[in-house]
Design a protein around this motif. Structure first.
Motif, PDB file in Angstrom:
ATOM      1  N   PRO A   1      62.955   9.224 -15.195  1.00  0.00           N
ATOM      2  CA  PRO A   1      64.044   9.192 -14.214  1.00  0.00           C
ATOM      3  C   PRO A   1      63.995  10.312 -13.174  1.00  0.00           C
ATOM      4  CG  PRO A   1      64.844   9.930 -16.348  1.00  0.00           C
ATOM      5  CD  PRO A   1      63.418   9.516 -16.536  1.00  0.00           C
ATOM      6  N   SER A   2      63.240  11.377 -13.421  1.00  0.00           N
ATOM      7  CA  SER A   2      63.233  12.494 -12.482  1.00  0.00           C
ATOM      8  C   SER A   2      62.216  12.325 -11.355  1.00  0.00           C
ATOM      9  CB  SER A   2      62.951  13.805 -13.217  1.00  0.00           C
ATOM     10  OG  SER A   2      61.647  13.773 -13.788  1.00  0.00           O
ATOM     11  N   ARG A   3      61.298  11.370 -11.471  1.00  0.00           N
ATOM     12  CA  ARG A   3      60.301  11.157 -10.418  1.00  0.00           C
ATOM     13  C   ARG A   3      59.846   9.705 -10.417  1.00  0.00           C
ATOM     14  NH1 ARG A   3      54.529  12.567 -12.440  1.00  0.00           N
ATOM     15  NH2 ARG A   3      54.791  12.255 -14.651  1.00  0.00           N
ATOM     16  N   VAL A   4      59.217   9.309  -9.314  1.00  0.00           N
ATOM     17  CA  VAL A   4      58.715   7.946  -9.178  1.00  0.00           C
ATOM     18  C   VAL A   4      57.325   7.892  -9.799  1.00  0.00           C
ATOM     19  CG1 VAL A   4      58.062   6.144  -7.558  1.00  0.00           C
ATOM     20  CG2 VAL A   4      60.039   7.594  -7.092  1.00  0.00           C
ATOM     21  N   VAL A   5      57.121   6.982 -10.729  1.00  0.00           N
ATOM     22  CA  VAL A   5      55.827   6.822 -11.379  1.00  0.00           C
ATOM     23  C   VAL A   5      55.297   5.445 -11.013  1.00  0.00           C
ATOM     24  CG1 VAL A   5      54.600   6.757 -13.570  1.00  0.00           C
ATOM     25  CG2 VAL A   5      56.541   8.297 -13.290  1.00  0.00           C
ATOM     26  N   GLU A   6      54.105   5.404 -10.401  1.00  0.00           N
ATOM     27  CA  GLU A   6      53.498   4.145  -9.995  1.00  0.00           C
ATOM     28  C   GLU A   6      52.108   4.035 -10.585  1.00  0.00           C
ATOM     29  OE1 GLU A   6      53.564   4.187  -5.771  1.00  0.00           O
ATOM     30  OE2 GLU A   6      55.647   3.552  -5.665  1.00  0.00           O
ATOM     31  N   SER A   7      51.660   2.816 -10.750  1.00  0.00           N
ATOM     32  CA  SER A   7      50.310   2.604 -11.264  1.00  0.00           C
ATOM     33  C   SER A   7      49.292   2.889 -10.157  1.00  0.00           C
ATOM     34  CB  SER A   7      50.153   1.167 -11.758  1.00  0.00           C
ATOM     35  OG  SER A   7      50.211   0.281 -10.663  1.00  0.00           O
ATOM     36  N   ALA A   8      48.025   3.013 -10.522  1.00  0.00           N
ATOM     37  CA  ALA A   8      46.971   3.281  -9.544  1.00  0.00           C
ATOM     38  C   ALA A   8      46.837   2.129  -8.553  1.00  0.00           C
ATOM     39  CB  ALA A   8      45.651   3.530 -10.259  1.00  0.00           C
ATOM     40  N   THR A   9      47.058   0.920  -9.015  1.00  0.00           N
ATOM     41  CA  THR A   9      46.984  -0.243  -8.123  1.00  0.00           C
ATOM     42  C   THR A   9      48.093  -0.198  -7.077  1.00  0.00           C
ATOM     43  OG1 THR A   9      46.075  -1.538  -9.943  1.00  0.00           O
ATOM     44  CG2 THR A   9      46.931  -2.759  -8.063  1.00  0.00           C
ATOM     45  N   ASP A  10      49.289   0.158  -7.485  1.00  0.00           N
ATOM     46  CA  ASP A  10      50.398   0.252  -6.531  1.00  0.00           C
ATOM     47  C   ASP A  10      50.171   1.361  -5.513  1.00  0.00           C
ATOM     48  OD1 ASP A  10      51.733  -1.822  -7.726  1.00  0.00           O
ATOM     49  OD2 ASP A  10      52.933  -0.516  -9.023  1.00  0.00           O
ATOM     50  N   VAL A  11      49.618   2.452  -5.931  1.00  0.00           N
ATOM     51  CA  VAL A  11      49.398   3.588  -5.024  1.00  0.00           C
ATOM     52  C   VAL A  11      48.339   3.245  -3.985  1.00  0.00           C
ATOM     53  CG1 VAL A  11      48.564   5.953  -4.914  1.00  0.00           C
ATOM     54  CG2 VAL A  11      50.128   5.280  -6.725  1.00  0.00           C
ATOM     55  N   ARG A  12      47.310   2.502  -4.367  1.00  0.00           N
ATOM     56  CA  ARG A  12      46.235   2.158  -3.439  1.00  0.00           C
ATOM     57  C   ARG A  12      46.658   1.147  -2.384  1.00  0.00           C
ATOM     58  NH1 ARG A  12      43.056   0.326  -7.517  1.00  0.00           N
ATOM     59  NH2 ARG A  12      42.802   1.968  -8.913  1.00  0.00           N
ATOM     60  N   GLN A  13      47.820   0.539  -2.519  1.00  0.00           N
ATOM     61  CA  GLN A  13      48.267  -0.469  -1.571  1.00  0.00           C
ATOM     62  C   GLN A  13      49.142   0.130  -0.471  1.00  0.00           C
ATOM     63  OE1 GLN A  13      50.137  -3.467  -3.925  1.00  0.00           O
ATOM     64  NE2 GLN A  13      48.218  -4.241  -4.744  1.00  0.00           N
ATOM     65  N   ALA A  14      48.901   1.337  -0.104  1.00  0.00           N
ATOM     66  CA  ALA A  14      49.702   1.999   0.920  1.00  0.00           C
ATOM     67  C   ALA A  14      49.475   1.339   2.280  1.00  0.00           C
ATOM     68  CB  ALA A  14      49.337   3.473   0.992  1.00  0.00           C
ATOM     69  N   GLU A  15      50.519   1.300   3.070  1.00  0.00           N
ATOM     70  CA  GLU A  15      50.429   0.710   4.397  1.00  0.00           C
ATOM     71  C   GLU A  15      49.944   1.763   5.376  1.00  0.00           C
ATOM     72  OE1 GLU A  15      53.370  -1.338   7.656  1.00  0.00           O
ATOM     73  OE2 GLU A  15      53.922  -1.381   5.555  1.00  0.00           O
ATOM     74  N   ARG A  16      49.004   1.384   6.214  1.00  0.00           N
ATOM     75  CA  ARG A  16      48.426   2.347   7.158  1.00  0.00           C
ATOM     76  C   ARG A  16      49.357   2.641   8.327  1.00  0.00           C
ATOM     77  NH1 ARG A  16      43.825  -1.149   6.424  1.00  0.00           N
ATOM     78  NH2 ARG A  16      42.506  -0.270   4.815  1.00  0.00           N
ATOM     79  N   GLY A  17      50.123   1.682   8.748  1.00  0.00           N
ATOM     80  CA  GLY A  17      51.085   1.899   9.813  1.00  0.00           C
ATOM     81  C   GLY A  17      50.505   1.631  11.187  1.00  0.00           C
ATOM     82  N   PRO A  18      51.327   1.785  12.216  1.00  0.00           N
ATOM     83  CA  PRO A  18      50.893   1.439  13.578  1.00  0.00           C
ATOM     84  C   PRO A  18      49.916   2.438  14.188  1.00  0.00           C
ATOM     85  CG  PRO A  18      53.106   2.313  13.607  1.00  0.00           C
ATOM     86  CD  PRO A  18      52.717   2.181  12.155  1.00  0.00           C
ATOM     87  N   SER A  19      49.758   3.618  13.613  1.00  0.00           N
ATOM     88  CA  SER A  19      48.856   4.595  14.213  1.00  0.00           C
ATOM     89  C   SER A  19      47.408   4.137  14.144  1.00  0.00           C
ATOM     90  CB  SER A  19      49.012   5.951  13.528  1.00  0.00           C
ATOM     91  OG  SER A  19      48.685   5.838  12.162  1.00  0.00           O
TER      92      SER A  19
END
Length: 49
Positions: A6-24
């Motif tokens: 509950p004190s931090r966000v824990v994500e799997s490696a697959t979820d972390v690799r799906q980051a959005e690059r954004g408009p830049s």
């Protein structure tokens, strides 16, 4: 199974690799492509005219 903490966000490696690059990334791609076309156009006019 990913542990729940509950004190931090824990994500799997697959979820972390799906980051959005954004408009830049799109802006950089468009700027570099436009610059390459401009340079090639200038070289073409200087060389073949």
């Amino acid at each position: 199974m990913i542990p729940k903490d509950p004190s931090r966000v824990v994500e799997s490696a697959t979820d972390v690799r799906q980051a959005e690059r954004g408009p830049s990334v799109l802006a950089l791609l468009m700027a570099s492509t436009g610059l390459a076309i401009l340079i090639l156009g200038v070289i073409w006019f200087v060389w073949f005219r």
